[in-house]
Write an enzyme that holds these catalytic residues in place. Sequence first.
Site, short mmCIF file in Angstrom:
data_model
loop_
_atom_site.label_atom_id
_atom_site.label_comp_id
_atom_site.label_asym_id
_atom_site.label_seq_id
_atom_site.Cartn_x
_atom_site.Cartn_y
_atom_site.Cartn_z
N ASP A 70 -0.06 11.42 -8.11
CA ASP A 70 -0.44 10.92 -6.80
C ASP A 70 0.77 10.75 -5.89
O ASP A 70 0.68 10.94 -4.68
CB ASP A 70 -1.18 9.59 -6.95
CG ASP A 70 -2.61 9.77 -7.44
OD1 ASP A 70 -3.05 10.93 -7.58
OD2 ASP A 70 -3.29 8.76 -7.67
N ASN A 142 -1.92 5.91 1.64
CA ASN A 142 -2.44 4.84 0.77
C ASN A 142 -2.37 3.47 1.44
O ASN A 142 -3.40 2.86 1.70
CB ASN A 142 -1.66 4.78 -0.54
CG ASN A 142 -2.34 5.53 -1.67
OD1 ASN A 142 -3.44 6.03 -1.52
ND2 ASN A 142 -1.68 5.60 -2.81
N ARG A 153 11.02 -16.23 -4.48
CA ARG A 153 10.43 -17.19 -3.54
C ARG A 153 9.31 -16.54 -2.74
O ARG A 153 9.39 -15.37 -2.33
CB ARG A 153 11.51 -17.73 -2.60
CG ARG A 153 12.67 -18.35 -3.35
CD ARG A 153 13.76 -18.82 -2.44
NE ARG A 153 13.34 -19.96 -1.64
CZ ARG A 153 14.14 -20.60 -0.78
NH1 ARG A 153 15.38 -20.18 -0.60
NH2 ARG A 153 13.70 -21.63 -0.09
N ASP A 172 3.04 -13.59 -2.18
CA ASP A 172 4.12 -12.67 -2.52
C ASP A 172 4.21 -11.51 -1.53
O ASP A 172 5.23 -10.83 -1.45
CB ASP A 172 3.91 -12.10 -3.93
CG ASP A 172 4.23 -13.10 -5.01
OD1 ASP A 172 4.71 -14.21 -4.69
OD2 ASP A 172 3.98 -12.80 -6.19
N THR A 183 -7.97 2.40 -4.05
CA THR A 183 -7.91 2.54 -5.51
C THR A 183 -6.48 2.53 -6.02
O THR A 183 -6.22 2.88 -7.17
CB THR A 183 -8.61 3.84 -5.96
OG1 THR A 183 -8.06 4.95 -5.24
CG2 THR A 183 -10.11 3.77 -5.72
N TYR A 185 -2.63 0.19 -5.05
CA TYR A 185 -2.07 -1.15 -5.17
C TYR A 185 -3.10 -2.22 -4.79
O TYR A 185 -3.19 -3.29 -5.42
CB TYR A 185 -0.83 -1.24 -4.28
CG TYR A 185 0.12 -2.37 -4.57
CD1 TYR A 185 -0.03 -3.21 -5.67
CD2 TYR A 185 1.21 -2.58 -3.73
CE1 TYR A 185 0.87 -4.24 -5.93
CE2 TYR A 185 2.13 -3.60 -3.98
CZ TYR A 185 1.94 -4.43 -5.08
OH TYR A 185 2.83 -5.44 -5.33
N SER A 186 -3.88 -1.95 -3.76
CA SER A 186 -4.88 -2.91 -3.32
C SER A 186 -5.88 -3.23 -4.42
O SER A 186 -6.28 -4.39 -4.60
CB SER A 186 -5.62 -2.37 -2.08
OG SER A 186 -6.63 -3.26 -1.65
N LEU A 187 -6.29 -2.22 -5.17
CA LEU A 187 -7.23 -2.44 -6.27
C LEU A 187 -6.60 -3.34 -7.34
O LEU A 187 -7.24 -4.26 -7.86
CB LEU A 187 -7.63 -1.09 -6.88
CG LEU A 187 -8.59 -1.15 -8.07
CD1 LEU A 187 -9.92 -1.79 -7.69
CD2 LEU A 187 -8.82 0.25 -8.64
#
Length: 289
Positions: A70, A142, A153, A172, A183, A185-187
Site C-alpha cells: 500500500d 489515506n 507528553r 496523542d 481502513t 491508521y484511522s481503523l
Amino acid sequence: MTLGIVANITKPMVKEVIPRLVRWLGKRHTPFLLAEDIRQVVDPGIAPSGWVDVEELGRRSDVVIAFGGDGTFLAVARAVGQLGVPILGVNLGGLGFLADVRIEELYPCLEDVLAGQYDVIERMLLRATVTDTPERAFYALNDVVIDKGGSPRIIEICVHVDDVYFNTYVADGLIVATPTGSTAYSLAAGGPIVIPTMRVVVITPLCPHSLSARPVVIPPESVVRVAATTDDQPVNLTADGQIGCVLRSGQEVEIRAADYRVKWVATRRRRFYEVLRLKLHWGEELRPL
C-alpha cells in the site's frame, strides 16, 4: 495500450516478477515503460519502450501498475494521480487494501486489463496546507495525521470545521482520513470503515483523554482547521505516513478535499466487500478448536 510499471525495488520478489512480466508482455507485443530505478535490480538487457521517471511514465501510460504494498501505491498515487492515469496495485507485501491484486492473480488480471475488462474508480484525496505557508501543499490519499511524535507528553488539538469551533482534543494526535484511509491508521484508532467510493471525511482522535471523544464523519466539502498547542515541543504533520513537516506550537493546518481524484483500476474479479472480508477474516472461525 501502453503499460507503465513501477516497483518497490526493496522487495526481493521484484527481481523475479519484473523480468517474467517483461517476457509475458513481449509475447503479446504490448508496449510498456519501466520506472528508471528498476534498472538497479533487473537484467540490464531488458528493453522496454522506455526507461523514465515516474511522472513521465504517468504521462505516457494508459495504465500504471504499481508493484509493492500500500505504501508503494500511495507514493505512485501522489506522483501520477493528478495526471488522471488509472493505477493498478499488485501486492508484494502484507495486508494490501490498495495493492489488492495478489501476485498469483497478476496475469489473469492483466488479461482483463488488456481486454478492457476492468472498471476505473475515482477516489478522493485530501490537501493539507500550513496556513502561514499556503504555497506548500501535502496531498494524501489515506490520511493527514497531526501527532506528538516521539514525545511522551500529550497535546491539545483545537479543531474548527467550516469556521465553526468543533472540539479541543487532549490526545496523542488527530487523524483526518479519506474513505480510502478509513481502513488504515484511522481503523486502528477505532474509526469507522467507509466504502472507498464515497466522498466523506473522517476525523479520528488518537488516544483521546476523554471517553466522549469519538470519530466523526463530515461532508467532503468541509474545511477542517487544526492547531496543536504544546509546551514548546514540536508537532508532526504527516500525509500518508510518508511526507510532512514539523509544526510549531499553535501553527494552524487547513485540510480540505483536493481538487482532483486518483483513478484506481478495479478488476472485475474482486470487489471491495470481498477484499474487506478476506483482509479482516470476517466470517471465519477464529475461536480455537
